[in-house]
Every structure is written in structure tokens, then in C-alpha cells.
Design a protein around this motif. Structure first.
Motif, PDB file in Angstrom:
ATOM      1  N   GLY A  74      -2.173  15.125  -8.856  1.00  0.00           N
ATOM      2  CA  GLY A  74      -2.210  16.433  -8.205  1.00  0.00           C
ATOM      3  C   GLY A  74      -3.336  16.659  -7.216  1.00  0.00           C
ATOM      4  O   GLY A  74      -3.325  17.631  -6.488  1.00  0.00           O
ATOM      5  N   ALA A  76      -6.439  14.542  -4.472  1.00  0.00           N
ATOM      6  CA  ALA A  76      -6.515  13.421  -3.538  1.00  0.00           C
ATOM      7  C   ALA A  76      -6.557  12.069  -4.259  1.00  0.00           C
ATOM      8  O   ALA A  76      -6.082  11.062  -3.741  1.00  0.00           O
ATOM      9  CB  ALA A  76      -7.745  13.564  -2.646  1.00  0.00           C
ATOM     10  N   PRO A  79      -2.805  10.127  -4.655  1.00  0.00           N
ATOM     11  CA  PRO A  79      -2.330   9.203  -3.615  1.00  0.00           C
ATOM     12  C   PRO A  79      -3.309   8.067  -3.316  1.00  0.00           C
ATOM     13  O   PRO A  79      -2.865   6.972  -2.946  1.00  0.00           O
ATOM     14  CB  PRO A  79      -2.135  10.097  -2.383  1.00  0.00           C
ATOM     15  CG  PRO A  79      -2.744  11.404  -2.698  1.00  0.00           C
ATOM     16  CD  PRO A  79      -2.799  11.524  -4.192  1.00  0.00           C
ATOM     17  N   ARG A 116      -4.696   4.950   3.819  1.00  0.00           N
ATOM     18  CA  ARG A 116      -4.263   6.229   3.257  1.00  0.00           C
ATOM     19  C   ARG A 116      -5.290   7.319   3.531  1.00  0.00           C
ATOM     20  O   ARG A 116      -4.950   8.426   3.914  1.00  0.00           O
ATOM     21  CB  ARG A 116      -4.030   6.082   1.733  1.00  0.00           C
ATOM     22  CG  ARG A 116      -3.546   7.328   1.047  1.00  0.00           C
ATOM     23  CD  ARG A 116      -2.141   7.704   1.439  1.00  0.00           C
ATOM     24  NE  ARG A 116      -1.163   6.741   0.974  1.00  0.00           N
ATOM     25  CZ  ARG A 116      -0.157   6.266   1.730  1.00  0.00           C
ATOM     26  NH1 ARG A 116      -0.015   6.673   2.974  1.00  0.00           N
ATOM     27  NH2 ARG A 116       0.708   5.386   1.250  1.00  0.00           N
ATOM     28  N   TYR A 177     -16.935  19.084   4.314  1.00  0.00           N
ATOM     29  CA  TYR A 177     -17.148  20.459   4.779  1.00  0.00           C
ATOM     30  C   TYR A 177     -18.570  20.948   4.479  1.00  0.00           C
ATOM     31  O   TYR A 177     -19.012  21.949   5.023  1.00  0.00           O
ATOM     32  CB  TYR A 177     -16.128  21.415   4.140  1.00  0.00           C
ATOM     33  CG  TYR A 177     -14.704  21.131   4.575  1.00  0.00           C
ATOM     34  CD1 TYR A 177     -14.218  21.596   5.789  1.00  0.00           C
ATOM     35  CD2 TYR A 177     -13.843  20.381   3.781  1.00  0.00           C
ATOM     36  CE1 TYR A 177     -12.922  21.333   6.207  1.00  0.00           C
ATOM     37  CE2 TYR A 177     -12.545  20.105   4.179  1.00  0.00           C
ATOM     38  CZ  TYR A 177     -12.090  20.579   5.397  1.00  0.00           C
ATOM     39  OH  TYR A 177     -10.811  20.312   5.797  1.00  0.00           O
TER      40      TYR A 177
ATOM     41  N   HIS B   9      -2.558  23.265  -0.552  1.00  0.00           N
ATOM     42  CA  HIS B   9      -3.082  23.178  -1.911  1.00  0.00           C
ATOM     43  C   HIS B   9      -2.670  24.387  -2.731  1.00  0.00           C
ATOM     44  O   HIS B   9      -2.686  24.358  -3.948  1.00  0.00           O
ATOM     45  CB  HIS B   9      -4.610  23.104  -1.862  1.00  0.00           C
ATOM     46  CG  HIS B   9      -5.088  21.718  -1.756  1.00  0.00           C
ATOM     47  ND1 HIS B   9      -5.537  20.998  -2.816  1.00  0.00           N
ATOM     48  CD2 HIS B   9      -5.155  20.891  -0.704  1.00  0.00           C
ATOM     49  CE1 HIS B   9      -5.872  19.791  -2.431  1.00  0.00           C
ATOM     50  NE2 HIS B   9      -5.644  19.697  -1.144  1.00  0.00           N
ATOM     51  N   ASN B  36      -0.034  22.181  -7.487  1.00  0.00           N
ATOM     52  CA  ASN B  36       0.204  20.922  -8.210  1.00  0.00           C
ATOM     53  C   ASN B  36       1.481  20.928  -9.054  1.00  0.00           C
ATOM     54  O   ASN B  36       1.727  20.015  -9.837  1.00  0.00           O
ATOM     55  CB  ASN B  36      -1.009  20.578  -9.083  1.00  0.00           C
ATOM     56  CG  ASN B  36      -1.246  21.587 -10.187  1.00  0.00           C
ATOM     57  OD1 ASN B  36      -0.478  22.530 -10.352  1.00  0.00           O
ATOM     58  ND2 ASN B  36      -2.318  21.395 -10.948  1.00  0.00           N
ATOM     59  N   LEU B  41      -3.980  24.563  -8.232  1.00  0.00           N
ATOM     60  CA  LEU B  41      -4.150  24.107  -6.856  1.00  0.00           C
ATOM     61  C   LEU B  41      -3.945  22.589  -6.804  1.00  0.00           C
ATOM     62  O   LEU B  41      -4.211  21.890  -7.773  1.00  0.00           O
ATOM     63  CB  LEU B  41      -5.564  24.450  -6.363  1.00  0.00           C
ATOM     64  CG  LEU B  41      -5.908  25.948  -6.319  1.00  0.00           C
ATOM     65  CD1 LEU B  41      -7.388  26.121  -6.015  1.00  0.00           C
ATOM     66  CD2 LEU B  41      -5.071  26.668  -5.275  1.00  0.00           C
ATOM     67  N   GLY B  42      -3.494  22.088  -5.672  1.00  0.00           N
ATOM     68  CA  GLY B  42      -3.320  20.638  -5.540  1.00  0.00           C
ATOM     69  C   GLY B  42      -2.014  20.328  -4.855  1.00  0.00           C
ATOM     70  O   GLY B  42      -1.480  21.155  -4.102  1.00  0.00           O
ATOM     71  N   SER B  43      -1.500  19.130  -5.112  1.00  0.00           N
ATOM     72  CA  SER B  43      -0.221  18.775  -4.510  1.00  0.00           C
ATOM     73  C   SER B  43       0.675  18.120  -5.555  1.00  0.00           C
ATOM     74  O   SER B  43       0.189  17.523  -6.512  1.00  0.00           O
ATOM     75  CB  SER B  43      -0.428  17.858  -3.294  1.00  0.00           C
ATOM     76  OG  SER B  43      -1.249  16.782  -3.621  1.00  0.00           O
ATOM     77  N   ASP B  66      -2.722  21.920   5.175  1.00  0.00           N
ATOM     78  CA  ASP B  66      -4.061  22.514   5.256  1.00  0.00           C
ATOM     79  C   ASP B  66      -5.161  21.470   5.069  1.00  0.00           C
ATOM     80  O   ASP B  66      -5.940  21.224   5.964  1.00  0.00           O
ATOM     81  CB  ASP B  66      -4.220  23.718   4.305  1.00  0.00           C
ATOM     82  CG  ASP B  66      -3.887  23.420   2.849  1.00  0.00           C
ATOM     83  OD1 ASP B  66      -3.497  22.277   2.537  1.00  0.00           O
ATOM     84  OD2 ASP B  66      -4.021  24.336   2.015  1.00  0.00           O
ATOM     85  N   LEU B  67      -5.212  20.833   3.909  1.00  0.00           N
ATOM     86  CA  LEU B  67      -6.315  19.914   3.640  1.00  0.00           C
ATOM     87  C   LEU B  67      -5.778  18.508   3.389  1.00  0.00           C
ATOM     88  O   LEU B  67      -4.624  18.334   3.007  1.00  0.00           O
ATOM     89  CB  LEU B  67      -7.125  20.400   2.434  1.00  0.00           C
ATOM     90  CG  LEU B  67      -7.830  21.739   2.642  1.00  0.00           C
ATOM     91  CD1 LEU B  67      -8.299  22.318   1.309  1.00  0.00           C
ATOM     92  CD2 LEU B  67      -9.023  21.588   3.585  1.00  0.00           C
ATOM     93  N   SER B  69      -5.656  16.048   1.252  1.00  0.00           N
ATOM     94  CA  SER B  69      -4.956  15.358   0.170  1.00  0.00           C
ATOM     95  C   SER B  69      -3.479  15.731   0.093  1.00  0.00           C
ATOM     96  O   SER B  69      -2.670  14.943  -0.391  1.00  0.00           O
ATOM     97  CB  SER B  69      -5.644  15.594  -1.166  1.00  0.00           C
ATOM     98  OG  SER B  69      -5.686  16.950  -1.467  1.00  0.00           O
ATOM     99  N   MET B  72      -1.844  13.326   2.316  1.00  0.00           N
ATOM    100  CA  MET B  72      -1.814  11.965   1.750  1.00  0.00           C
ATOM    101  C   MET B  72      -0.630  11.798   0.810  1.00  0.00           C
ATOM    102  O   MET B  72       0.011  10.745   0.778  1.00  0.00           O
ATOM    103  CB  MET B  72      -3.117  11.664   1.010  1.00  0.00           C
ATOM    104  CG  MET B  72      -4.248  11.300   1.935  1.00  0.00           C
ATOM    105  SD  MET B  72      -5.582  10.483   1.047  1.00  0.00           S
ATOM    106  CE  MET B  72      -6.491  11.869   0.435  1.00  0.00           C
ATOM    107  N   THR B  73      -0.348  12.835   0.040  1.00  0.00           N
ATOM    108  CA  THR B  73       0.805  12.773  -0.855  1.00  0.00           C
ATOM    109  C   THR B  73       2.095  12.660  -0.040  1.00  0.00           C
ATOM    110  O   THR B  73       2.992  11.873  -0.378  1.00  0.00           O
ATOM    111  CB  THR B  73       0.835  14.018  -1.771  1.00  0.00           C
ATOM    112  OG1 THR B  73      -0.397  14.075  -2.479  1.00  0.00           O
ATOM    113  CG2 THR B  73       1.980  13.957  -2.766  1.00  0.00           C
ATOM    114  N   GLU B  75       2.372  11.346   2.862  1.00  0.00           N
ATOM    115  CA  GLU B  75       2.417   9.995   3.451  1.00  0.00           C
ATOM    116  C   GLU B  75       2.876   8.947   2.429  1.00  0.00           C
ATOM    117  O   GLU B  75       3.548   7.982   2.798  1.00  0.00           O
ATOM    118  CB  GLU B  75       1.045   9.627   4.034  1.00  0.00           C
ATOM    119  CG  GLU B  75       0.787  10.362   5.352  1.00  0.00           C
ATOM    120  CD  GLU B  75      -0.645  10.260   5.849  1.00  0.00           C
ATOM    121  OE1 GLU B  75      -0.895  10.624   6.999  1.00  0.00           O
ATOM    122  OE2 GLU B  75      -1.532   9.823   5.069  1.00  0.00           O
TER     123      GLU B  75
END
Lengths: 208, 127
Positions: A74, A76, A79, A116, A177, B9, B36, B41-43, B66-67, B69, B72-73, B75
Motif C-alpha cells: 500500500g 511506495a 512497488p 521504478r 519535500y 494517496h 490503500n 492512505l496509500g495505493s 499526486d505523489l 508511490s 509507481m503502483t 507502472e
């Protein structure tokens, strides 16, 4: 190392992550979004039951781990570690691997992470551990020392890599950031990578 | 018609953008994924995979995010697609809110993928 050993290794990695879940999240609270330990713990928690299956090759174990992390983490690290293990899986389609097979796969895995994350060494990411570990193992593979000793040296390279991330500013990921406020902090992704190397060293030490 | 995929996210964030777009450009193929999948929050890989398949149009698909990660998911999902499908999907670095509005207006006007991407490229952020 065969598929069964690889399963045992990933179980050890899962334990290491679980034991350090709070620490990883603390590191990520300082310079990230405070979820690295929680996310990886959820991911490896989901990997564990998948490791109960039957595997013929080392690569199959890596692939199962990779796909489960991609589906469940869920953040970074899903992936990124997913791509890392998936690329390694492609290079480990054998029933039994040696150190030089592993080094070759590691190099491919690292290339996958770079692509990636669009990242290089020195950007305060997991690459600052993975690349020194690769260099150390590559060197060990040419000298022909036992895998256990090679991983002991690689663990030292991983620790040095983690410490190095304290001295640099993040230019990738959420920590970027913060600008120079990321100085003085260890990158959480580096620490989780170090923990994986630690598990590998402990596993090989236990086997020897 | 080109389809639009918004990744964040936060589910609330993309739901809000969908509301904004809905006022201006109704009936465009719009797909969102935020968070998530379990309320945090998340992907969510499975959800992003699902909506990229739903969003498939021969005319093309644009992803705004937005951000880092979340993309990346996406991709990872794209790497698993057949090349002819993958080549229809373009990822834009335009700001999520403003880029979504621009893309939606262009899509509703029937603009082709290359024209929309050109409009978005002018807005690109470092991300």
C-alpha cells in the motif's frame, strides 16, 4: 541454496521486519509519512501463508513474495520491493543457486528499483544500502569466500550505507519535500533493506 | 473518447476532484483510485489494475497522480499489460487538480490524446 532454503530465508526476513516494525515507522515518522514499518509488516504478514506452498525453483519463491508485497503493502515500498524481488525472480529460475547466481540476480533487481523509483545512489533511498551490498557481494564472489562470510561483510556494507544516509539530503520520495531537514536521519527504506541483509547473514550463519 | 484516470494517496482527494470535474464536464470516461483499499492512505494495486482495465480505450488513457508511490503502483500494473494496450496509456506530471480539469475539458470537447498531452505538458510539475 534451494527453494526450501529461500522460503526459510523469507520467513526470517518477515520476522526481522515484524520485530522492527515500530522502529521502521519511527524512522519514517521523522522524514516520511510514518507508515514504513506498518506497511512492510502488513506485506510480509501476507507473504508468510503464501510461503506454505510448493516451490520448485528459488525464483518462484521470490516471485510469490514480490507479487504479494505489490498487492498488500500500500505504500511506495510495495512497488519498490515488489519490483526488486520480481526482477530477481526472473534471474533465479533454478532449483539451486550459488553466490554468483545471487549476485547476478541482485544486480538485475537493483536495476529494477532504479527504473521504478527513477533514483540513483546518493539520493537517500534503499539504493544507498542495496548498491554497497551488491559491490561487497560481487567482490566476495570473486575471492571465493564462503557465502556466510560474504554476507557478514555485506551486512557491514549495509550498516555503513544506512549511516551514510544520515549525512545526505533526500531528493527522492516523501522525504525530499523536507529539503535539508532530512539531514541527520536514517532513511527508513535503507533500514528495511539492512534488516533483510541481516536476516540473510543470520540465515547463512545458522546453516553453516 | 480518451479516458481519464486519477490516482491519489487519498480517496477523499480524488472524490473531490471528481465532483469538481462533474460540474464542468459530464459524461467523460473518468476513473479514480485513492487510498490503500482498506480505508487508509496509500495505493491499492488490485484497484489500480482494475480501473486501468476498465479505462482502456483505443483512443487512449491519461493518468494524473499526486505523489510518487501511486504512480509507481500504476507502472507495475502497466508493466504487466500487453504492449499494444500499454502504449495507449500516458502518465502526466501535471498538477492533479488543475491538470484534471484541463484534461476533462479537452476530453469532453473530443480532443485527441496527443493534443491533451500537449496541453498538460505545459503545466508539468517536478515530480
Amino acid at each position: 541454496m534451494n527453494a526450501r532454503d529461500t522460503v526459510a530465508l523469507f520467513k526470517l526476513i518477515a520476522k526481522e521486519i515484524e520485530d522492527n516494525k515500530t522502529y521502521l515507522t519511527e524512522l519514517d515518522t521523522a522524514i516520511g509519512d510514518a507508515d514504513h514499518g506498518i506497511n512492510l509488516s502488513r506485506g510480509f504478514g501476507a507473504v508468510l501463508p503464501k510461503l506454505e506452498g510448493e516451490f520448485e525453483t528459488v525464483g518462484e519463491v521470490f516471485k510469490t513474495t514480490a507479487m504479494t508485497l505489490i498487492s498488500t503493502v500500500g505504500g511506495a515500498s510495495g512497488p519498490l520491493y515488489g519490483t526488486f524481488f520480481l526482477k530477481m525472480a526472473g534471474a533465479l529460475g533454478k532449483a539451486e543457486i550459488d553466490l554468483s547466481d545471487f549476485v547476478g540476480a541482485l544486480e538485475i533487481g537493483i536495476e529494477g528499483v532504479k527504473a521504478r523509483g527513477k533514483a540513483q545512489k546518493g539520493e537517500k533511498t534503499m539504493l544507498d544500502v542495496l548498491i554497497p551490498v551488491l559491490d561487497s557481494l560481487k567482490n566476495a564472489a570473486t575471492t571465493g569466500i564462503p557465502a556466510k562470510d560474504a554476507f557478514d561483510e555485506a551486512l557491514q556494507a549495509a550498516k555503513d550505507g544506512c549511516e551514510y544516509t544520515k549525512t545526505i539530503i533526500a531528493t527522492k520520495g516523501r522525504a525530499s519535500y523536507l529539503g535539508d531537514r532530512s539531514l541527520g536521519h536514517i532513511d527508513p527504506g535503507c533500514m528495511s533493506s539492512q534488516l533483510m541483509v541481516k536476516a540473510a547473514a543470520a540465515f547463512l550463519g545458522g546453516k553453516a | 473518447m480518451v479516458s481519464l484516470v486519477l490516482l491519489s494517496h487519498s480517496l477523499k482527494l480524488v472524490e473531490g476532484i471528481r465532483d469538481i470535474i462533474g460540474e464542468m464536464a459530464k459524461g467523460i470516461p473518468l476513473f479514480i483510485s485513492g487510498g490503500n483499499g482498506t480505508g487508509g492512505l496509500g495505493s491499492d494495486y488490485a484497484q489500480i489494475k482494475d480501473i486501468l482495465h476498465q479505462a482502456y480505450r483505443p483512443e487512449g488513457t491519461i493518468i494524473l497522480y499526486d505523489l510518487g508511490s501511486t504512480v509507481m503502483t500504476a507502472e507495475v500494473v502497466m508493466d504487466e499489460l500487453a504492449q499494444d494496450m500499454k502504449s495507449t496509456i500516458k502518465i502526466s506530471k501535471a498538477p492533479l487538480v488543475e491538470g484534471s480539469v484541463v484534461a476533462a475539458m479537452e476530453i469532453s470537447g473530443g480532443a485527441p490524446l496527443t493534443d491533451i498531452m500537449e496541453a498538460l505538458t505545459e503545466m508539468e510539475l517536478v515530480k
